[in-house]
Design a protein around this motif. Structure first.
Motif, PDB file in Angstrom:
ATOM      1  N   CYS A  72       0.803  -1.030  -0.095  1.00  0.00           N
ATOM      2  CA  CYS A  72       0.032  -0.248   0.438  1.00  0.00           C
ATOM      3  C   CYS A  72       1.533   1.193   0.538  1.00  0.00           C
ATOM      4  CB  CYS A  72      -1.128   0.296   1.257  1.00  0.00           C
ATOM      5  SG  CYS A  72      -1.896   1.753   1.555  1.00  0.00           S
ATOM      6  N   TYR A  73       1.034   2.049  -0.781  1.00  0.00           N
ATOM      7  CA  TYR A  73       1.599   3.453  -1.315  1.00  0.00           C
ATOM      8  C   TYR A  73       1.156   4.688  -0.116  1.00  0.00           C
ATOM      9  CZ  TYR A  73       3.462   7.686  -2.880  1.00  0.00           C
ATOM     10  OH  TYR A  73       4.389   8.572  -2.978  1.00  0.00           O
ATOM     11  N   GLU A  74      -0.348   4.553   0.615  1.00  0.00           N
ATOM     12  CA  GLU A  74      -0.840   5.173   1.686  1.00  0.00           C
ATOM     13  C   GLU A  74      -0.318   4.561   3.027  1.00  0.00           C
ATOM     14  OE1 GLU A  74      -3.068   8.574   1.032  1.00  0.00           O
ATOM     15  OE2 GLU A  74      -1.939   7.923  -1.222  1.00  0.00           O
ATOM     16  N   CYS A  75       0.093   3.978   3.030  1.00  0.00           N
ATOM     17  CA  CYS A  75       1.048   3.254   4.532  1.00  0.00           C
ATOM     18  C   CYS A  75       2.056   3.837   4.546  1.00  0.00           C
ATOM     19  CB  CYS A  75       0.633   2.073   4.410  1.00  0.00           C
ATOM     20  SG  CYS A  75      -1.402   1.547   4.812  1.00  0.00           S
ATOM     21  N   ARG A  76       2.895   3.689   3.537  1.00  0.00           N
ATOM     22  CA  ARG A  76       4.134   3.909   3.322  1.00  0.00           C
ATOM     23  C   ARG A  76       4.092   5.217   3.247  1.00  0.00           C
ATOM     24  NH1 ARG A  76       8.995   1.338   4.422  1.00  0.00           N
ATOM     25  NH2 ARG A  76      10.707   2.358   3.570  1.00  0.00           N
ATOM     26  N   ARG A  77       3.243   6.261   2.212  1.00  0.00           N
ATOM     27  CA  ARG A  77       3.917   7.978   2.025  1.00  0.00           C
ATOM     28  C   ARG A  77       2.567   7.939   4.000  1.00  0.00           C
ATOM     29  NH1 ARG A  77       0.512  12.055   1.984  1.00  0.00           N
ATOM     30  NH2 ARG A  77      -1.310  10.893   1.350  1.00  0.00           N
ATOM     31  N   VAL A  78       2.326   7.885   4.623  1.00  0.00           N
ATOM     32  CA  VAL A  78       2.007   8.499   5.215  1.00  0.00           C
ATOM     33  C   VAL A  78       2.110   8.307   6.897  1.00  0.00           C
ATOM     34  CG1 VAL A  78      -0.433   9.109   7.221  1.00  0.00           C
ATOM     35  CG2 VAL A  78      -1.029   8.752   4.699  1.00  0.00           C
ATOM     36  N   SER A  79       3.026   7.047   7.248  1.00  0.00           N
ATOM     37  CA  SER A  79       3.140   6.326   8.171  1.00  0.00           C
ATOM     38  C   SER A  79       4.280   5.347   8.695  1.00  0.00           C
ATOM     39  CB  SER A  79       2.529   4.744   9.096  1.00  0.00           C
ATOM     40  OG  SER A  79       2.041   4.356   8.315  1.00  0.00           O
ATOM     41  N   GLY A  80       4.739   5.104   7.259  1.00  0.00           N
ATOM     42  CA  GLY A  80       5.910   4.678   7.020  1.00  0.00           C
ATOM     43  C   GLY A  80       6.239   3.157   6.865  1.00  0.00           C
ATOM     44  N   THR A  81       4.980   2.957   7.119  1.00  0.00           N
ATOM     45  CA  THR A  81       4.873   1.117   7.391  1.00  0.00           C
ATOM     46  C   THR A  81       4.601  -0.379   6.248  1.00  0.00           C
ATOM     47  OG1 THR A  81       2.453   1.524   7.899  1.00  0.00           O
ATOM     48  CG2 THR A  81       3.693   0.875   9.928  1.00  0.00           C
ATOM     49  N   THR A  82       4.318  -1.351   6.005  1.00  0.00           N
ATOM     50  CA  THR A  82       4.636  -1.588   4.644  1.00  0.00           C
ATOM     51  C   THR A  82       3.425  -2.662   5.299  1.00  0.00           C
ATOM     52  OG1 THR A  82       6.981  -1.912   4.914  1.00  0.00           O
ATOM     53  CG2 THR A  82       5.332  -3.590   3.354  1.00  0.00           C
ATOM     54  N   ASN A  83       2.100  -2.696   4.458  1.00  0.00           N
ATOM     55  CA  ASN A  83       0.931  -3.797   4.804  1.00  0.00           C
ATOM     56  C   ASN A  83       0.902  -3.644   2.973  1.00  0.00           C
ATOM     57  OD1 ASN A  83       0.129  -3.142   6.857  1.00  0.00           O
ATOM     58  ND2 ASN A  83       0.073  -1.215   6.489  1.00  0.00           N
ATOM     59  N   PRO A  84       0.883  -5.357   2.601  1.00  0.00           N
ATOM     60  CA  PRO A  84      -0.202  -5.602   1.315  1.00  0.00           C
ATOM     61  C   PRO A  84      -0.919  -4.579   0.780  1.00  0.00           C
ATOM     62  CG  PRO A  84      -0.445  -7.254   3.122  1.00  0.00           C
ATOM     63  CD  PRO A  84      -0.067  -6.614   3.897  1.00  0.00           C
TER      64      PRO A  84
END
Length: 69
Positions: free
Chosen positions: A3-15
């Motif tokens: 998920c691009y938004e998870c990475r951009r907003v919180s720096g986490t990695t979610n499928p």
């Protein structure tokens, strides 16, 4: 794909479970926005829209951009 938004907003990695139809960003279930849309199919002089709405998937950024005035 993640998920691009998870990475951009919180720096986490979610499928990612879906892809934005406008920008192509991968989206998890928390960030996906599903909109209904009328489907048009030309049929001469008769009815040109389907009885059931179609589905359109967008990310939060594209959703805001499309609905801002």
């Amino acid at each position: 794909m993640n998920c691009y938004e998870c990475r951009r907003v919180s720096g986490t990695t979610n499928p990612a479970e879906a892809v934005c139809s406008q920008c192509g960003a991968g989206l998890c279930s928390a960030h996906v926005r599903i909109e209904k849309r009328e489907v048009h199919q030309p049929h001469g002089l008769g009815k040109s829209s389907a009885d059931l709405p179609g589905r359109r998937i967008v990310c939060p950024v594209c959703e805001r951009a499309e609905h801002s005035e």
